[in-house]
Design an enzyme around this catalytic site. Structure first.
Site, PDB file in Angstrom:
ATOM      1  N   GLN A 135     -64.807  -7.755 -15.951  1.00 55.41           N
ATOM      2  CA  GLN A 135     -63.443  -7.413 -15.556  1.00 55.41           C
ATOM      3  C   GLN A 135     -62.692  -8.614 -14.993  1.00 55.41           C
ATOM      4  O   GLN A 135     -61.484  -8.550 -14.789  1.00 55.41           O
ATOM      5  CB  GLN A 135     -63.455  -6.278 -14.536  1.00 55.41           C
ATOM      6  CG  GLN A 135     -63.991  -6.674 -13.172  1.00 55.41           C
ATOM      7  CD  GLN A 135     -64.145  -5.495 -12.232  1.00 55.41           C
ATOM      8  OE1 GLN A 135     -65.003  -4.622 -12.447  1.00 55.41           O
ATOM      9  NE2 GLN A 135     -63.328  -5.455 -11.183  1.00 55.41           N
ATOM     10  N   CYS A 141     -62.151  -2.027 -12.467  1.00 55.48           N
ATOM     11  CA  CYS A 141     -63.464  -1.410 -12.646  1.00 55.48           C
ATOM     12  C   CYS A 141     -63.368   0.003 -13.194  1.00 55.48           C
ATOM     13  O   CYS A 141     -64.195   0.429 -14.015  1.00 55.48           O
ATOM     14  CB  CYS A 141     -64.217  -1.413 -11.325  1.00 55.48           C
ATOM     15  SG  CYS A 141     -63.352  -0.564  -9.975  1.00 55.48           S
ATOM     16  N   GLU A 166     -60.298  -1.484 -22.552  1.00 52.85           N
ATOM     17  CA  GLU A 166     -59.899  -1.322 -21.156  1.00 52.85           C
ATOM     18  C   GLU A 166     -58.428  -1.686 -20.963  1.00 52.85           C
ATOM     19  O   GLU A 166     -57.719  -1.063 -20.155  1.00 52.85           O
ATOM     20  CB  GLU A 166     -60.757  -2.201 -20.244  1.00 52.85           C
ATOM     21  CG  GLU A 166     -62.209  -1.802 -20.163  1.00 52.85           C
ATOM     22  CD  GLU A 166     -63.031  -2.288 -21.348  1.00 52.85           C
ATOM     23  OE1 GLU A 166     -64.071  -1.664 -21.649  1.00 52.85           O
ATOM     24  OE2 GLU A 166     -62.623  -3.295 -21.982  1.00 52.85           O
ATOM     25  N   ASP A 187     -61.208   9.744 -14.081  1.00 51.29           N
ATOM     26  CA  ASP A 187     -60.697  11.016 -14.615  1.00 51.29           C
ATOM     27  C   ASP A 187     -59.290  10.856 -15.163  1.00 51.29           C
ATOM     28  O   ASP A 187     -58.925  11.471 -16.177  1.00 51.29           O
ATOM     29  CB  ASP A 187     -60.704  12.078 -13.516  1.00 51.29           C
ATOM     30  CG  ASP A 187     -62.104  12.606 -13.232  1.00 51.29           C
ATOM     31  OD1 ASP A 187     -63.057  12.151 -13.902  1.00 51.29           O
ATOM     32  OD2 ASP A 187     -62.251  13.461 -12.338  1.00 51.29           O
ATOM     33  N   GLU A 202     -61.632  -2.181 -28.617  1.00 55.45           N
ATOM     34  CA  GLU A 202     -61.559  -3.457 -27.902  1.00 55.45           C
ATOM     35  C   GLU A 202     -61.077  -4.569 -28.826  1.00 55.45           C
ATOM     36  O   GLU A 202     -60.289  -5.431 -28.441  1.00 55.45           O
ATOM     37  CB  GLU A 202     -62.945  -3.813 -27.357  1.00 55.45           C
ATOM     38  CG  GLU A 202     -62.985  -5.044 -26.482  1.00 55.45           C
ATOM     39  CD  GLU A 202     -62.895  -4.707 -25.020  1.00 55.45           C
ATOM     40  OE1 GLU A 202     -61.986  -5.233 -24.362  1.00 55.45           O
ATOM     41  OE2 GLU A 202     -63.715  -3.915 -24.535  1.00 55.45           O
ATOM     42  N   ASP A 231     -66.311  17.316 -14.426  1.00 58.12           N
ATOM     43  CA  ASP A 231     -66.674  16.779 -13.113  1.00 58.12           C
ATOM     44  C   ASP A 231     -68.021  17.338 -12.675  1.00 58.12           C
ATOM     45  O   ASP A 231     -68.248  18.558 -12.741  1.00 58.12           O
ATOM     46  CB  ASP A 231     -65.621  17.145 -12.071  1.00 58.12           C
ATOM     47  CG  ASP A 231     -64.309  16.396 -12.276  1.00 58.12           C
ATOM     48  OD1 ASP A 231     -64.368  15.213 -12.661  1.00 58.12           O
ATOM     49  OD2 ASP A 231     -63.232  16.988 -12.059  1.00 58.12           O
ATOM     50  N   ASP A 255     -69.789   3.150  -3.163  1.00 60.59           N
ATOM     51  CA  ASP A 255     -69.413   2.213  -2.112  1.00 60.59           C
ATOM     52  C   ASP A 255     -70.087   0.880  -2.434  1.00 60.59           C
ATOM     53  O   ASP A 255     -71.292   0.724  -2.254  1.00 60.59           O
ATOM     54  CB  ASP A 255     -69.872   2.738  -0.750  1.00 60.59           C
ATOM     55  CG  ASP A 255     -69.660   1.737   0.379  1.00 60.59           C
ATOM     56  OD1 ASP A 255     -68.973   0.721   0.153  1.00 60.59           O
ATOM     57  OD2 ASP A 255     -70.196   1.976   1.484  1.00 60.59           O
ATOM     58  N   HIS A 258     -70.214  -4.068   0.253  1.00 64.17           N
ATOM     59  CA  HIS A 258     -71.069  -4.791   1.181  1.00 64.17           C
ATOM     60  C   HIS A 258     -71.501  -6.140   0.609  1.00 64.17           C
ATOM     61  O   HIS A 258     -71.590  -6.317  -0.608  1.00 64.17           O
ATOM     62  CB  HIS A 258     -72.290  -3.948   1.524  1.00 64.17           C
ATOM     63  CG  HIS A 258     -71.932  -2.589   2.044  1.00 64.17           C
ATOM     64  ND1 HIS A 258     -71.659  -2.363   3.376  1.00 64.17           N
ATOM     65  CD2 HIS A 258     -71.765  -1.403   1.411  1.00 64.17           C
ATOM     66  CE1 HIS A 258     -71.355  -1.080   3.545  1.00 64.17           C
ATOM     67  NE2 HIS A 258     -71.410  -0.483   2.367  1.00 64.17           N
ATOM     68  N   ASP A 280     -65.260   2.661  -3.530  1.00 65.48           N
ATOM     69  CA  ASP A 280     -64.272   1.653  -3.920  1.00 65.48           C
ATOM     70  C   ASP A 280     -64.540   0.999  -5.264  1.00 65.48           C
ATOM     71  O   ASP A 280     -63.825   0.086  -5.665  1.00 65.48           O
ATOM     72  CB  ASP A 280     -64.187   0.558  -2.837  1.00 65.48           C
ATOM     73  CG  ASP A 280     -65.519  -0.149  -2.589  1.00 65.48           C
ATOM     74  OD1 ASP A 280     -66.482   0.085  -3.356  1.00 65.48           O
ATOM     75  OD2 ASP A 280     -65.605  -0.929  -1.620  1.00 65.48           O
ATOM     76  N   HIS A 281     -65.543   1.471  -6.014  1.00 66.83           N
ATOM     77  CA  HIS A 281     -65.894   0.773  -7.248  1.00 66.83           C
ATOM     78  C   HIS A 281     -66.377   1.751  -8.313  1.00 66.83           C
ATOM     79  O   HIS A 281     -67.230   2.602  -8.050  1.00 66.83           O
ATOM     80  CB  HIS A 281     -66.984  -0.256  -6.949  1.00 66.83           C
ATOM     81  CG  HIS A 281     -67.282  -1.182  -8.083  1.00 66.83           C
ATOM     82  ND1 HIS A 281     -66.314  -1.853  -8.785  1.00 66.83           N
ATOM     83  CD2 HIS A 281     -68.465  -1.548  -8.651  1.00 66.83           C
ATOM     84  CE1 HIS A 281     -66.871  -2.603  -9.719  1.00 66.83           C
ATOM     85  NE2 HIS A 281     -68.177  -2.424  -9.662  1.00 66.83           N
ATOM     86  N   ASN A 304     -72.693  -2.391 -14.449  1.00 68.71           N
ATOM     87  CA  ASN A 304     -71.518  -2.901 -13.772  1.00 68.71           C
ATOM     88  C   ASN A 304     -70.630  -3.641 -14.761  1.00 68.71           C
ATOM     89  O   ASN A 304     -70.976  -3.791 -15.943  1.00 68.71           O
ATOM     90  CB  ASN A 304     -71.943  -3.822 -12.618  1.00 68.71           C
ATOM     91  CG  ASN A 304     -70.887  -3.950 -11.542  1.00 68.71           C
ATOM     92  OD1 ASN A 304     -69.767  -3.459 -11.680  1.00 68.71           O
ATOM     93  ND2 ASN A 304     -71.217  -4.631 -10.459  1.00 68.71           N
TER      94      ASN A 304
END
Length: 337
Positions: A135, A141, A166, A187, A202, A231, A255, A258, A280-281, A304
């Site tokens: 990314q 993300c 993307e 979603d 792509e 969901d 999360d 960190h 957050d990701h 990832n």
């Protein structure tokens, strides 16, 4: 690439002067790291970036020393985020927008009654998963998590693995509530594909790692479609496991804010400070397994979007069945086709 400060210090015992050798050790690693990652700075910026990098380097070294003593289940490694503070890293790379009050238009996952869940699943081995993507320095993300789930379900339906765009999602799904590099929700990405009756490949709509341009969707390059999304019940790892086993890769939010995640390298990730709600990701669960015997450490296999230079060739193995660690089952979904 990683050289341990501890090993260098051991060579200096008895000399009474470790500082020059330590400085040379860090200088050599700094120069190698800059060259390896094609980093160039103005003079004043380099002083600051070197300080940040050195602080991260020492934290990684200490963690891995503790890992060698059995205090951690995973190793860290210096990577292309080495010159970034954790705050910079979070602001730039983690663009998932979690909202507890968001009203979903998706269906609720109903667990299959007769499903016998295997002990381990890896959809990479079945052709469901495209290469690890990058990314870059953009909070997109959510778009990569969206396309990853779409790619898996498209393969399940057609037997053809097609890399999806993307950039198409970033440019065109603003009406659904997404905001390009400033973040979004998987979603809402699935909803856009349904509203638009498709998403481009792509190859026809390449990734630019930026937003602000007009939508260039072209129906002639339509490569996949969905009819909605499902969901997973929030926080239910058993339901997520059944969905992954029965359906394929599932888009999830975690999360990932960190330092331990920023520099994850290998092993089964467990971060005691991880939250199950402050997500957050956006990433993609492509399977699950265990280490050792049947009662050994269980993990999720997570794809990832930070290139193969991060983590275990672009993947992270995250602790499974330990109270929804890092919120991996808090906001999970997949598209319907």
């Amino acid at each position: 690439m990683m050289l341990f400060v501890v090993s260098v210090l051991s060579l200096c015992v008895g000399t009474g002067n470790t500082e020059p050798l330590l400085d040379r050790h860090l200088d050599n690693n700094w120069q190698f790291w800059k060259s390896w990652h094609n980093k160039n700075y103005h003079e004043k910026e380099e002083i600051w970036r070197r300080m940040v990098w050195e602080k991260n380097f020492k934290k990684i070294d200490l963690h891995n020393f503790e890992y060698s003593l059995g205090r951690h289940t995973y190793r860290l490694g210096m990577n292309h985020f080495g010159d970034m503070t954790n705050e910079e890293f979070r602001q730039m790379m983690n663009g998932y927008k979690h909202s507890l009050n968001r009203k979903s238009k998706g269906s609720l996952f109903i667990e299959p009654n007769m499903l016998e869940v295997p002990r381990q699943v890896d959809w990479r081995n079945k052709g469901y998963v495209t290469r690890v993507k990058d990314q870059e320095q953009c909070g997109s993300c959510w778009a990569f998590s969206t396309t990853g789930a779409l790619e898996g379900q498209h393969f399940r339906k057609t037997g053809k693995l097609v890399s999806l765009s993307e950039q198409n999602l970033m440019d065109c799904s603003w009406p659904e509530g997404n905001h390009g590099c400033d973040g979004g929700h998987m979603d809402q990405g699935f909803q856009y594909v349904k509203d638009n009756n498709g998403i481009d490949s792509e190859a026809s709509y390449p990734y630019l790692a930026k937003d602000g341009q007009s939508c260039h969707y072209d129906p002639q390059f339509n490569a996949a479609n969905d009819t909605g999304y499902v969901d997973i019940p929030s926080g239910k790892e058993q339901a997520l496991m059944k969905a992954v086993a029965a359906i394929g890769p599932v888009a999830v939010a975690i999360d990932a804010g960190h330092e331990s995640f920023q520099f994850y390298h290998s092993g089964i990730y467990y971060e005691k400070e991880c939250s199950t709600e402050e997500l957050d990701h956006g990433v993609l669960v492509v399977g699950f397994g265990y280490e050792g015997d049947e009662d050994g450490k269980k993990y999720w296999i997570v794809k990832n979007s930070w290139s193969e230079k991060w983590g275990n060739k672009g993947y992270i193995y995250m602790t499974k069945d330990q109270n929804n660690h890092c919120g991996i089952a808090t906001s999970a979904s997949y598209p319907l086709m």
